[in-house]
Design a protein around this motif. Sequence first.
Motif, PDB file in Angstrom:
ATOM      1  N   LYS A 355     -28.889  -2.973   3.432  1.00  0.00           N
ATOM      2  CA  LYS A 355     -28.374  -3.997   2.529  1.00  0.00           C
ATOM      3  C   LYS A 355     -26.900  -4.294   2.795  1.00  0.00           C
ATOM      4  CE  LYS A 355     -31.666  -2.941  -1.170  1.00  0.00           C
ATOM      5  NZ  LYS A 355     -31.856  -2.356  -2.518  1.00  0.00           N
ATOM      6  N   ALA A 356     -26.182  -3.297   3.298  1.00  0.00           N
ATOM      7  CA  ALA A 356     -24.763  -3.494   3.610  1.00  0.00           C
ATOM      8  C   ALA A 356     -24.545  -4.057   5.009  1.00  0.00           C
ATOM      9  CB  ALA A 356     -24.026  -2.173   3.469  1.00  0.00           C
ATOM     10  N   GLY A 357     -25.637  -4.238   5.764  1.00  0.00           N
ATOM     11  CA  GLY A 357     -25.520  -4.833   7.089  1.00  0.00           C
ATOM     12  C   GLY A 357     -25.252  -3.852   8.206  1.00  0.00           C
ATOM     13  N   LEU A 358     -25.390  -2.542   7.953  1.00  0.00           N
ATOM     14  CA  LEU A 358     -25.185  -1.564   9.020  1.00  0.00           C
ATOM     15  C   LEU A 358     -26.338  -1.619  10.016  1.00  0.00           C
ATOM     16  CD1 LEU A 358     -23.760   1.544   7.121  1.00  0.00           C
ATOM     17  CD2 LEU A 358     -22.607  -0.523   7.921  1.00  0.00           C
ATOM     18  N   GLN A 359     -26.043  -1.284  11.268  1.00  0.00           N
ATOM     19  CA  GLN A 359     -27.018  -1.442  12.344  1.00  0.00           C
ATOM     20  C   GLN A 359     -27.132  -0.170  13.178  1.00  0.00           C
ATOM     21  OE1 GLN A 359     -25.796  -4.778  14.748  1.00  0.00           O
ATOM     22  NE2 GLN A 359     -25.610  -6.174  13.007  1.00  0.00           N
ATOM     23  N   LYS A 360     -28.263  -0.058  13.860  1.00  0.00           N
ATOM     24  CA  LYS A 360     -28.429   1.023  14.829  1.00  0.00           C
ATOM     25  C   LYS A 360     -27.323   0.931  15.877  1.00  0.00           C
ATOM     26  CE  LYS A 360     -31.633   2.941  18.243  1.00  0.00           C
ATOM     27  NZ  LYS A 360     -32.988   2.900  18.834  1.00  0.00           N
ATOM     28  N   GLY A 361     -26.688   2.044  16.157  1.00  0.00           N
ATOM     29  CA  GLY A 361     -25.599   2.077  17.122  1.00  0.00           C
ATOM     30  C   GLY A 361     -24.226   2.059  16.482  1.00  0.00           C
ATOM     31  N   ASP A 362     -24.144   1.629  15.218  1.00  0.00           N
ATOM     32  CA  ASP A 362     -22.861   1.683  14.507  1.00  0.00           C
ATOM     33  C   ASP A 362     -22.400   3.132  14.378  1.00  0.00           C
ATOM     34  OD1 ASP A 362     -22.840  -1.049  14.136  1.00  0.00           O
ATOM     35  OD2 ASP A 362     -23.413  -0.988  12.019  1.00  0.00           O
ATOM     36  N   ILE A 363     -21.089   3.340  14.460  1.00  0.00           N
ATOM     37  CA  ILE A 363     -20.515   4.669  14.276  1.00  0.00           C
ATOM     38  C   ILE A 363     -19.686   4.652  13.000  1.00  0.00           C
ATOM     39  CG2 ILE A 363     -19.028   6.456  15.246  1.00  0.00           C
ATOM     40  CD1 ILE A 363     -19.625   5.200  18.023  1.00  0.00           C
ATOM     41  N   VAL A 364     -20.127   5.406  11.999  1.00  0.00           N
ATOM     42  CA  VAL A 364     -19.401   5.471  10.729  1.00  0.00           C
ATOM     43  C   VAL A 364     -18.137   6.299  10.940  1.00  0.00           C
ATOM     44  CG1 VAL A 364     -19.477   6.199   8.321  1.00  0.00           C
ATOM     45  CG2 VAL A 364     -21.548   5.273   9.415  1.00  0.00           C
ATOM     46  N   VAL A 365     -16.970   5.689  10.701  1.00  0.00           N
ATOM     47  CA  VAL A 365     -15.696   6.385  10.905  1.00  0.00           C
ATOM     48  C   VAL A 365     -14.954   6.607   9.587  1.00  0.00           C
ATOM     49  CG1 VAL A 365     -15.430   5.626  13.286  1.00  0.00           C
ATOM     50  CG2 VAL A 365     -14.530   4.201  11.440  1.00  0.00           C
ATOM     51  N   LYS A 366     -15.373   5.899   8.525  1.00  0.00           N
ATOM     52  CA  LYS A 366     -14.758   6.126   7.215  1.00  0.00           C
ATOM     53  C   LYS A 366     -15.774   5.790   6.129  1.00  0.00           C
ATOM     54  CE  LYS A 366     -10.518   5.448   4.555  1.00  0.00           C
ATOM     55  NZ  LYS A 366      -9.207   4.762   4.462  1.00  0.00           N
ATOM     56  N   LEU A 367     -15.889   6.660   5.129  1.00  0.00           N
ATOM     57  CA  LEU A 367     -16.776   6.445   3.994  1.00  0.00           C
ATOM     58  C   LEU A 367     -15.974   6.738   2.734  1.00  0.00           C
ATOM     59  CD1 LEU A 367     -19.665   5.791   3.021  1.00  0.00           C
ATOM     60  CD2 LEU A 367     -20.185   8.244   3.187  1.00  0.00           C
TER      61      LEU A 367
END
Length: 408
Positions: A355-367
């Motif tokens: 729903k937030a638009g995140l995709q396969k391959g994205d690297i989460v660097v801040k939450l």
Amino acid sequence: MIKRSLLLLFLISISSCKKEKPIVVSIADDVAFLASDSLQGRETGTAYELKAANYIKERMESIGLQPKNDDKKFYQTFSFKPKNDPHQEIQYVDGDSTITGTNVIGFLNNQADKTVIIGAHYDHLGLGGEGSLYREGEAIHNGADDNASGVAVLLQLADSLKTKAYKGNNYLFIAFSGEEMGLLGSNYFVKNPTIDLSKINYMINMDMVGRLREDKTLSISGTGTAPIWNQVLNSANTGFKLVLKESGVGPSDHTSFYLQDIPVLHFFTGQHEDYHKPGDDYDKLNYEGMNMITAYILDVIEELDDKPKLAFKKTKNESEEVPRFKVALGVVPDYLFDGEGMRIDGVSEDKPAEKAGLQKGDIVVKLGDSIIVDMMSYMRALSTFEEGNSTKVIVDRNGEKIETEITF
């Protein structure tokens, strides 16, 4: 696929009965049968799991392995009552309302003083149910990677070790039942062993070894359970990008042996979007990669063949440090990623990440306010949120930093 696999089983049976030279069976052939629709997902305690057990037994016989059980059979059965409470300990009992699982055990006797255990679970989720990540009703979960892949490598190792001159150890090959229900088959075996546990040199476990990636990343857990592991694994390596993890405790059958003070290794090629879903099928596996892993394990075994019995070392239990979550992002993490951040290997439908638009391959660097440098920092950050909370997430997408809001 079904016709091919049934023909294969028939040929193996004929070969065993006639005591002729066994036919050549490839890793792909073994997976084709074990992950076929005809076995309906190999759920523990079903007639379909028993068909898989019979196939594995026939393969062990055709290779030339011997039974290693008190009753001279290849099977070790155990009965238990299913858990109502996930924190409840399984009780192995006989009687009504019980499920019976079947370990398949074959022995290669080299008249050695010590024995190596080579294991892989062969059960899976059947038509889904508890443990499945599929939300559209019943469907066959063939479990090609999880874990027909590990059983196929086990059988190839057995075939190779039968002809190799590695005589420093005996080899006990175990296809475990009940892994998906909580490591039941391996737990039962170590409590009811068919060999002296004090004579076990080490245990090698293959669980999900069928999807080696292009960069040849291979995860090996348990490297801290014997002082020699890192040296041997690196010297035998001929091209893998190794991700070595020390802990002997993990969500697979090697844990049962580690808890008996036995050095262990767990080989794993990573999680994927088809994990515990009907899409984990035969045609998605990397068979060249599985052959490479088989050869690598053989090289490790060869290097240790003339060495003394391995010394055991206790390791930190990483699972005890995992924070508890009240929310989920709805992604499959890339557990093999060794860069900075948490790389997303898959996104679940209709979950916060999608729903937030995140995709396969994205690297989460801040939450939120937390910088994400690895899997543990990601889990710590996630554990601070509750359902209904919203926060900012920053991902690295092909070198570009993208910020979006996510609601749990």
